[in-house]
Design an enzyme around this catalytic site. Structure first.
Site, PDB file in Angstrom:
ATOM      1  N   GLU A 145       9.136   3.434  22.960  1.00 29.82           N
ATOM      2  CA  GLU A 145       9.416   3.903  21.605  1.00 29.82           C
ATOM      3  C   GLU A 145       8.096   4.084  20.866  1.00 29.82           C
ATOM      4  O   GLU A 145       7.290   3.163  20.780  1.00 29.82           O
ATOM      5  CB  GLU A 145      10.276   2.864  20.887  1.00 29.82           C
ATOM      6  CG  GLU A 145      10.711   3.319  19.525  1.00 29.82           C
ATOM      7  CD  GLU A 145      11.618   2.315  18.839  1.00 29.82           C
ATOM      8  OE1 GLU A 145      11.284   1.115  18.858  1.00 29.82           O
ATOM      9  OE2 GLU A 145      12.641   2.730  18.297  1.00 29.82           O
ATOM     10  N   GLY A 193      14.712  -7.300   7.573  1.00 33.49           N
ATOM     11  CA  GLY A 193      14.637  -5.839   7.598  1.00 33.49           C
ATOM     12  C   GLY A 193      13.365  -5.282   8.193  1.00 33.49           C
ATOM     13  O   GLY A 193      12.316  -5.939   8.178  1.00 33.49           O
ATOM     14  N   ASN A 248      11.258   0.906   7.896  1.00 30.45           N
ATOM     15  CA  ASN A 248      11.508   2.351   7.838  1.00 30.45           C
ATOM     16  C   ASN A 248      12.559   2.764   6.805  1.00 30.45           C
ATOM     17  O   ASN A 248      12.454   3.821   6.201  1.00 30.45           O
ATOM     18  CB  ASN A 248      11.870   2.883   9.227  1.00 30.45           C
ATOM     19  CG  ASN A 248      13.083   2.204   9.816  1.00 30.45           C
ATOM     20  OD1 ASN A 248      13.487   1.132   9.386  1.00 30.45           O
ATOM     21  ND2 ASN A 248      13.670   2.841  10.800  1.00 30.45           N
ATOM     22  N   GLU A 300      26.964  -2.257  12.555  1.00 28.62           N
ATOM     23  CA  GLU A 300      26.919  -2.209  11.103  1.00 28.62           C
ATOM     24  C   GLU A 300      27.842  -1.089  10.634  1.00 28.62           C
ATOM     25  O   GLU A 300      28.229  -0.212  11.403  1.00 28.62           O
ATOM     26  CB  GLU A 300      25.480  -1.959  10.623  1.00 28.62           C
ATOM     27  CG  GLU A 300      24.553  -3.086  11.065  1.00 28.62           C
ATOM     28  CD  GLU A 300      23.285  -3.216  10.238  1.00 28.62           C
ATOM     29  OE1 GLU A 300      22.406  -2.340  10.366  1.00 28.62           O
ATOM     30  OE2 GLU A 300      23.181  -4.192   9.471  1.00 28.62           O
ATOM     31  N   GLU A 317      20.077  -4.845  15.379  1.00 25.33           N
ATOM     32  CA  GLU A 317      19.893  -3.384  15.350  1.00 25.33           C
ATOM     33  C   GLU A 317      18.455  -3.127  15.758  1.00 25.33           C
ATOM     34  O   GLU A 317      17.535  -3.280  14.956  1.00 25.33           O
ATOM     35  CB  GLU A 317      20.140  -2.835  13.937  1.00 25.33           C
ATOM     36  CG  GLU A 317      21.546  -3.026  13.421  1.00 25.33           C
ATOM     37  CD  GLU A 317      22.572  -2.199  14.153  1.00 25.33           C
ATOM     38  OE1 GLU A 317      22.195  -1.399  15.039  1.00 25.33           O
ATOM     39  OE2 GLU A 317      23.766  -2.370  13.865  1.00 25.33           O
ATOM     40  N   ILE A 369       0.839  -1.207   0.000  1.00 24.45           N
ATOM     41  CA  ILE A 369       0.000   0.000   0.000  1.00 24.45           C
ATOM     42  C   ILE A 369       0.869   1.250   0.000  1.00 24.45           C
ATOM     43  O   ILE A 369       1.833   1.345   0.775  1.00 24.45           O
ATOM     44  CB  ILE A 369      -0.933  -0.040   1.226  1.00 24.45           C
ATOM     45  CG1 ILE A 369      -1.944  -1.175   1.021  1.00 24.45           C
ATOM     46  CG2 ILE A 369      -1.646   1.289   1.443  1.00 24.45           C
ATOM     47  CD1 ILE A 369      -2.778  -1.487   2.223  1.00 24.45           C
ATOM     48  N   PRO A 422      12.529  -8.872   3.610  1.00 23.19           N
ATOM     49  CA  PRO A 422      12.094  -7.512   3.968  1.00 23.19           C
ATOM     50  C   PRO A 422      10.864  -7.561   4.870  1.00 23.19           C
ATOM     51  O   PRO A 422      10.217  -8.599   4.976  1.00 23.19           O
ATOM     52  CB  PRO A 422      11.703  -6.886   2.623  1.00 23.19           C
ATOM     53  CG  PRO A 422      12.044  -7.880   1.563  1.00 23.19           C
ATOM     54  CD  PRO A 422      12.198  -9.216   2.222  1.00 23.19           C
ATOM     55  N   ASP A 473       6.927   2.838  -1.792  1.00 23.59           N
ATOM     56  CA  ASP A 473       6.968   1.699  -0.867  1.00 23.59           C
ATOM     57  C   ASP A 473       6.765   2.159   0.580  1.00 23.59           C
ATOM     58  O   ASP A 473       6.104   1.491   1.371  1.00 23.59           O
ATOM     59  CB  ASP A 473       8.354   1.034  -1.002  1.00 23.59           C
ATOM     60  CG  ASP A 473       8.335  -0.470  -0.758  1.00 23.59           C
ATOM     61  OD1 ASP A 473       7.242  -1.038  -0.615  1.00 23.59           O
ATOM     62  OD2 ASP A 473       9.421  -1.067  -0.706  1.00 23.59           O
ATOM     63  N   CYS A 519      15.072   4.599  14.116  1.00 22.53           N
ATOM     64  CA  CYS A 519      15.369   3.929  15.392  1.00 22.53           C
ATOM     65  C   CYS A 519      16.240   4.773  16.302  1.00 22.53           C
ATOM     66  O   CYS A 519      16.102   4.727  17.516  1.00 22.53           O
ATOM     67  CB  CYS A 519      16.041   2.602  15.121  1.00 22.53           C
ATOM     68  SG  CYS A 519      17.434   2.776  14.012  1.00 22.53           S
TER      69      CYS A 519
HETATM   70  P1  NDP Z   1       9.552  -5.711  13.832  1.00 21.30           P
HETATM   71  O1  NDP Z   1      10.451  -6.017  14.937  1.00 21.30           O
HETATM   72  O2  NDP Z   1       8.110  -5.912  13.983  1.00 21.30           O
HETATM   73  O3  NDP Z   1       9.973  -6.568  12.535  1.00 21.30           O
HETATM   74  C1  NDP Z   1      11.280  -6.570  12.030  1.00 21.30           C
HETATM   75  C2  NDP Z   1      11.408  -7.682  11.000  1.00 21.30           C
HETATM   76  O4  NDP Z   1      11.403  -8.943  11.672  1.00 21.30           O
HETATM   77  C3  NDP Z   1      10.264  -7.727   9.998  1.00 21.30           C
HETATM   78  O5  NDP Z   1      10.762  -8.109   8.737  1.00 21.30           O
HETATM   79  C4  NDP Z   1       9.384  -8.802  10.599  1.00 21.30           C
HETATM   80  O6  NDP Z   1       8.541  -9.367   9.649  1.00 21.30           O
HETATM   81  C5  NDP Z   1      10.403  -9.777  11.099  1.00 21.30           C
HETATM   82  N1  NDP Z   1       9.938 -10.695  12.133  1.00 21.30           N
HETATM   83  C6  NDP Z   1       8.915 -10.542  13.010  1.00 21.30           C
HETATM   84  N2  NDP Z   1       8.840 -11.601  13.839  1.00 21.30           N
HETATM   85  C7  NDP Z   1       9.836 -12.446  13.505  1.00 21.30           C
HETATM   86  C8  NDP Z   1      10.307 -13.704  14.009  1.00 21.30           C
HETATM   87  N3  NDP Z   1       9.718 -14.310  15.045  1.00 21.30           N
HETATM   88  N4  NDP Z   1      11.370 -14.276  13.420  1.00 21.30           N
HETATM   89  C9  NDP Z   1      12.000 -13.670  12.390  1.00 21.30           C
HETATM   90  N5  NDP Z   1      11.605 -12.485  11.869  1.00 21.30           N
HETATM   91  C10 NDP Z   1      10.544 -11.871  12.418  1.00 21.30           C
HETATM   92  O7  NDP Z   1       9.914  -4.238  13.431  1.00 21.30           O
HETATM   93  P2  NDP Z   1       9.190  -3.259  12.414  1.00 21.30           P
HETATM   94  O8  NDP Z   1       9.315  -3.746  11.028  1.00 21.30           O
HETATM   95  O9  NDP Z   1       7.846  -2.978  12.983  1.00 21.30           O
HETATM   96  O10 NDP Z   1      10.147  -1.983  12.532  1.00 21.30           O
HETATM   97  C11 NDP Z   1      10.055  -1.074  13.551  1.00 21.30           C
HETATM   98  C12 NDP Z   1      11.026  -1.364  14.666  1.00 21.30           C
HETATM   99  O11 NDP Z   1      12.335  -1.558  14.169  1.00 21.30           O
HETATM  100  C13 NDP Z   1      11.123  -0.217  15.629  1.00 21.30           C
HETATM  101  O12 NDP Z   1      10.944  -0.693  16.937  1.00 21.30           O
HETATM  102  C14 NDP Z   1      12.515   0.327  15.458  1.00 21.30           C
HETATM  103  O13 NDP Z   1      13.060   0.827  16.604  1.00 21.30           O
HETATM  104  C15 NDP Z   1      13.275  -0.833  14.948  1.00 21.30           C
HETATM  105  N6  NDP Z   1      14.352  -0.370  14.086  1.00 21.30           N
HETATM  106  C16 NDP Z   1      15.649  -0.438  14.535  1.00 21.30           C
HETATM  107  C17 NDP Z   1      16.675   0.020  13.768  1.00 21.30           C
HETATM  108  C18 NDP Z   1      18.095  -0.075  14.208  1.00 21.30           C
HETATM  109  O14 NDP Z   1      18.987  -0.048  13.374  1.00 21.30           O
HETATM  110  N7  NDP Z   1      18.396  -0.196  15.476  1.00 21.30           N
HETATM  111  C19 NDP Z   1      16.423   0.608  12.440  1.00 21.30           C
HETATM  112  C20 NDP Z   1      15.047   0.596  12.067  1.00 21.30           C
HETATM  113  C21 NDP Z   1      14.056   0.120  12.864  1.00 21.30           C
HETATM  114  P3  NDP Z   1       7.111  -8.665   9.338  1.00 21.30           P
HETATM  115  O15 NDP Z   1       7.239  -7.215   9.566  1.00 21.30           O
HETATM  116  O16 NDP Z   1       6.913  -9.000   7.923  1.00 21.30           O
HETATM  117  O17 NDP Z   1       6.182  -9.290  10.313  1.00 21.30           O
END
Ligand code: NDP
Length: 483
Positions: free
Chosen positions: A380, A149, A152, A457, A249, A27, A176, A93, A283
């Protein structure tokens, strides 16, 4: 016309579709329009990706590092040539404004490919003299690395993980976030065009369950996750069961400390960048802005004035400075935090609503009179909500800044550089700035301490996280056995 990826996955050098996988919509957060329908990876797709990666990695590791680097450098050049097309795809995206995606996302990814292309040939072992005998060490690749990944910075995250992994002789399978699945596919396509052999960088789509399936596969030697602390804890535990390497991360609630001798303009600008860029979905954002009492009224006045002038709107309009959140669910979550902050007694300075730009917007929002115990100061939000807290003394602010489970980032604004270094030395954070905020050049190690993760990283530090050391003892004399 944007050349959007034409299938869900990229495996063994080609786009792959398997409609047996559950369908999900991509979306555009600027309007809510569906721009693609993809399918989650089936077991057949996952198996092909892992088997292909394991097979391709052996030959890749045997190549000269300079050859591997040449391919990555070519990919970086393609990214720069197609910068505008890729920025538009990233905006569709993620919903982030073109003003950002033109300069931050893919350009930062290209930096990583260039950096690790150049670094790979310089990675050597050491020789340890022992008199007659000696030891030499070899930095070997780990094997198949899994990248997971967040939504964001989808393309930047894919590049930040792929570049060191591939440069140092590994293969990667990348999953992703299902909210932003398109950029990583483009990276796979570009790497293939640059000459990367098939199987070395595979993209498989899916929700968390696909990630969990990949993390526990015996062929995976390392997991690098960018995501939330909760997901990080789950993935780290699953990786530990197989004794896999990890880079985590994760999230943060980082302090940005403004002393009253700081440049007001710069401190306000940094606080805005550190809370409103990417609509707050960063993050390392400085979401707890500690402002010394003497400067606080002027700080809030200037902040309110400059925040009111932020131009929100269509992310594809080059004049737009501020876009929507990634999804309706994320918008609703942020709005709940805003309601909660008001209920807990924080003072709303500006924003707080959804504005009238359409899409999944939340206005840039500032709260003052936030206290350390309020939810807004502890959790957060991952949205454009700044919490301003007041402090009096240096010792006090250091203690309060550290009173959190997180430790990703921290910033200090002051004209007194001795104080800046003194304070930074005491802050529990992996990535810090003095009189700057949220700049993450590839030359700098990036990562957190405490619950914000482990490993680093970018920079030379990443070499340790994508290689392992083999130690070789060379005996040059007779073996002295006592029996
Ligand atoms: P999530 O933690 O929900 O998801 C991260 C990734 O992990 C997604 O691809 C997700 O899949 C996948 N995932 C979820 N559950 C599992 C599992 N049990 N095993 C393996 N993979 C899994 O984060 P968001 O995508 O919601 O991103 C936001 C969060 O990321 C924020 O809290 C932010 O702080 C953090 N972040 C940290 C950064 C850093 O460098 N420190 C940078 C950017 C963001 P899916 O989403 O498809 O369910």
């Amino acid at each position: 016309m944007i050349a959007q990826p034409n299938a869900s996955h990229f495996v063994n050098g080609a786009y792959v579709e398997d409609t047996a996988g559950a369908a999900f919509e991509v979306i555009y957060p600027g309007t809510g329009a569906v721009i693609a329908v993809l399918h989650e990876a089936t077991e057949a797709v996952i198996e092909a990706a892992l088997a292909g990666a394991a097979q391709a990695q052996r030959d890749w590791a045997a190549r000269r590092p300079v050859e591997r680097g040449r391919i990555l450098a070519r990919a970086a050049a393609i990214i720069r040539d197609r910068g505008e097309e890729l920025a538009r795809l990233e905006t569709r995206d993620t919903g982030k404004p073109l003003q950002e995606t033109r300069v931050a996302d893919w350009p930062s990814g290209a930096d990583a490919l260039e950096y690790f292309a150049g670094l790979a040939p310089t990675v050597t072992g050491e020789t340890v003299p022992l008199g007659r005998d000696f030891i030499y060490t070899i930095r070997e690749p780990l094997g198949v690395c899994l990248g997971i990944g967040a939504w964001n910075y989808p393309s930047q995250i894919a590049c930040w993980k792929a570049a060191p992994a591939l440069a140092l002789g590994n293969a990667m399978v990348f999953k992703p976030s299902e909210l932003t699945p398109l950029g990583a596919l483009k990276l796979a396509e570009i790497l293939a065009e640059a000459g990367l052999p098939a199987g070395l960088f595979n993209v498989v789509q899916g929700r968390g369950a696909v990630g969990a399936r990949l993390v526990s596969d015996a062929r995976v030697a390392k997991v690098s996750l960018t995501g939330s602390v909760e997901t990080g804890a789950r993935v780290y535990a699953a990786a530990a069961a197989g004794m896999r390497h990890v880079t985590m991360e994760l999230g943060g609630k980082s302090p940005l400390i403004v002393f009253d001798d700081a440049s007001l303009e710069d401190a306000v600008g940094a606080a805005m960048l550190g809370n409103f860029y990417s609509s707050g979905q960063v993050c390392s954002n400085g979401t707890r802005v500690f402002v010394q009492a003497g400067i606080k009224p002027r700080f809030l006045d200037l902040l309110a004035e400059r925040t009111a002038a932020i131009r929100a709107g269509d992310p594809l309009d080059p004049a737009t400075q501020f876009g929507p959140l990634v999804s309706a669910a994320q918008r609703d979550k942020v709005l709940r935090y805003i309601d909660g902050a008001q209920a807990e007694g924080a003072r709303l300075i500006c924003g707080g609503g959804i504005g009238n730009a359409g899409g999944f917007f939340v206005e840039p929002t500032v709260f003052a009179e936030v206290t350390d115990t309020m939810t807004l100061a502890r959790q957060e939000v991952f949205g454009p909500v700044m919490a301003v807290l007041e402090f009096d003394t240096e010792d006090e602010v250091v203690a309060r800044a550290n009173a959190t489970q997180y430790g990703l980032a921290a910033g200090v604004f002051t004209a007194d550089l001795a104080r800046a270094h003194r304070v930074i030395a005491q802050l529990q954070a992996g990535t810090c700035w003095i009189n700057a905020y949220n700049l993450t050049p590839v030359e700098a190690p990036f990562g957190g301490v405490k619950a914000s993760g482990l490993g680093r990283e970018n920079s030379r530090a990443a070499v340790e996280h994508y290689t392992q050391v083999k130690s070789v003892y060379v005996g040059l004399g007779p073996v002295e056995a006592p029996y």
